[in-house]
Design a protein around this motif. Structure first.
Motif, PDB file in Angstrom:
ATOM      1  N   TRP A   1      11.403   5.871  -6.940  1.00  0.00           N
ATOM      2  CA  TRP A   1      11.533   4.981  -8.095  1.00  0.00           C
ATOM      3  C   TRP A   1      11.457   3.522  -7.668  1.00  0.00           C
ATOM      4  N   PHE A   2      11.961   3.189  -6.474  1.00  0.00           N
ATOM      5  CA  PHE A   2      11.907   1.809  -6.014  1.00  0.00           C
ATOM      6  C   PHE A   2      10.478   1.426  -5.634  1.00  0.00           C
ATOM      7  N   SER A   3       9.690   2.383  -5.170  1.00  0.00           N
ATOM      8  CA  SER A   3       8.279   2.118  -4.893  1.00  0.00           C
ATOM      9  C   SER A   3       7.546   1.721  -6.162  1.00  0.00           C
ATOM     10  N   ALA A   4       7.899   2.371  -7.279  1.00  0.00           N
ATOM     11  CA  ALA A   4       7.291   2.005  -8.558  1.00  0.00           C
ATOM     12  C   ALA A   4       7.697   0.588  -8.967  1.00  0.00           C
ATOM     13  N   VAL A   5       8.942   0.213  -8.707  1.00  0.00           N
ATOM     14  CA  VAL A   5       9.404  -1.142  -9.010  1.00  0.00           C
ATOM     15  C   VAL A   5       8.630  -2.166  -8.180  1.00  0.00           C
ATOM     16  N   VAL A   6       8.438  -1.884  -6.906  1.00  0.00           N
ATOM     17  CA  VAL A   6       7.696  -2.799  -6.027  1.00  0.00           C
ATOM     18  C   VAL A   6       6.248  -2.930  -6.499  1.00  0.00           C
ATOM     19  N   LEU A   7       5.633  -1.809  -6.868  1.00  0.00           N
ATOM     20  CA  LEU A   7       4.248  -1.854  -7.339  1.00  0.00           C
ATOM     21  C   LEU A   7       4.133  -2.665  -8.622  1.00  0.00           C
ATOM     22  N   LEU A   8       5.057  -2.481  -9.552  1.00  0.00           N
ATOM     23  CA  LEU A   8       5.046  -3.272 -10.781  1.00  0.00           C
ATOM     24  C   LEU A   8       5.270  -4.756 -10.498  1.00  0.00           C
ATOM     25  N   ALA A   9       6.134  -5.057  -9.540  1.00  0.00           N
ATOM     26  CA  ALA A   9       6.373  -6.457  -9.182  1.00  0.00           C
ATOM     27  C   ALA A   9       5.105  -7.097  -8.627  1.00  0.00           C
ATOM     28  N   TRP A  10       4.336  -6.359  -7.821  1.00  0.00           N
ATOM     29  CA  TRP A  10       3.092  -6.890  -7.270  1.00  0.00           C
ATOM     30  C   TRP A  10       2.045  -7.132  -8.350  1.00  0.00           C
ATOM     31  N   ILE A  11       2.168  -6.437  -9.466  1.00  0.00           N
ATOM     32  CA  ILE A  11       1.233  -6.644 -10.566  1.00  0.00           C
ATOM     33  C   ILE A  11       1.711  -7.757 -11.490  1.00  0.00           C
ATOM     34  N   ILE A  12       2.990  -7.737 -11.861  1.00  0.00           N
ATOM     35  CA  ILE A  12       3.517  -8.645 -12.877  1.00  0.00           C
ATOM     36  C   ILE A  12       3.757 -10.055 -12.352  1.00  0.00           C
TER      37      ILE A  12
ATOM     38  N   MET B   1       0.819  -1.185   0.000  1.00  0.00           N
ATOM     39  CA  MET B   1       0.000   0.000   0.000  1.00  0.00           C
ATOM     40  C   MET B   1       0.867   1.255   0.000  1.00  0.00           C
ATOM     41  N   GLU B   2       1.998   1.159   0.664  1.00  0.00           N
ATOM     42  CA  GLU B   2       2.909   2.313   0.689  1.00  0.00           C
ATOM     43  C   GLU B   2       3.449   2.605  -0.711  1.00  0.00           C
ATOM     44  N   ALA B   3       3.751   1.553  -1.476  1.00  0.00           N
ATOM     45  CA  ALA B   3       4.248   1.752  -2.842  1.00  0.00           C
ATOM     46  C   ALA B   3       3.200   2.458  -3.688  1.00  0.00           C
ATOM     47  N   TYR B   4       1.947   2.048  -3.572  1.00  0.00           N
ATOM     48  CA  TYR B   4       0.874   2.711  -4.311  1.00  0.00           C
ATOM     49  C   TYR B   4       0.757   4.170  -3.898  1.00  0.00           C
TER      50      TYR B   4
ATOM     51  N   PRO C   1      -3.075   9.474   0.941  1.00  0.00           N
ATOM     52  CA  PRO C   1      -2.896   8.769   2.218  1.00  0.00           C
ATOM     53  C   PRO C   1      -2.700   7.272   2.029  1.00  0.00           C
ATOM     54  N   THR C   2      -1.857   6.708   2.860  1.00  0.00           N
ATOM     55  CA  THR C   2      -1.591   5.274   2.839  1.00  0.00           C
ATOM     56  C   THR C   2      -2.677   4.555   3.620  1.00  0.00           C
ATOM     57  N   LEU C   3      -3.224   3.491   3.061  1.00  0.00           N
ATOM     58  CA  LEU C   3      -4.218   2.682   3.758  1.00  0.00           C
ATOM     59  C   LEU C   3      -3.486   1.583   4.504  1.00  0.00           C
ATOM     60  N   THR C   4      -3.640   1.541   5.806  1.00  0.00           N
ATOM     61  CA  THR C   4      -2.998   0.497   6.594  1.00  0.00           C
ATOM     62  C   THR C   4      -4.013  -0.134   7.530  1.00  0.00           C
ATOM     63  N   LEU C   5      -3.656  -1.285   8.054  1.00  0.00           N
ATOM     64  CA  LEU C   5      -4.518  -1.946   9.021  1.00  0.00           C
ATOM     65  C   LEU C   5      -4.203  -1.518  10.449  1.00  0.00           C
ATOM     66  N   GLN C   6      -3.054  -0.862  10.646  1.00  0.00           N
ATOM     67  CA  GLN C   6      -2.632  -0.492  11.983  1.00  0.00           C
ATOM     68  C   GLN C   6      -3.178   0.858  12.416  1.00  0.00           C
TER      69      GLN C   6
END
Length: 77
Positions: free
Chosen positions: A50-61, A1-4, A17-22
């Motif tokens: 830029w690394f957040s974008a990489v993480v988000l793409l990894a979660w999709i791909i 969620m932070e990456a998004y 805003p970041t959506l978290t469960l905490q």
């Protein structure tokens, strides 16, 4: 969620805003202080936008690719 949140904030030039469960939705535990105030020394690469974008793409791909590998030889009929 932070990456998004980071990628979306960078695209629209506003804080998303970041959506978290905490924490309740919309509560920023760091306030409006920049990340550099919480990190001693140089900010690590994995906390950059830029690394957040990489993480988000990894979660999709990665899930799509794993699903493709799993079902490409499956007999669904």
């Amino acid at each position: 969620m932070e990456a998004y949140s980071v990628v979306a904030s960078g695209l629209i030039d506003q804080q998303v805003p970041t959506l978290t469960l905490q924490f309740p939705i919309g509560v920023n535990v760091f306030g409006d202080a920049p990340l550099e105030d919480f990190v001693v020394g140089e900010v690590p690469f994995y906390l950059s936008e830029w690394f957040s974008a990489v993480v988000l793409l990894a979660w999709i791909i990665v899930p799509v690719f794993l699903g493709y590998l799993r079902f490409r030889t499956a007999d669904l009929g």
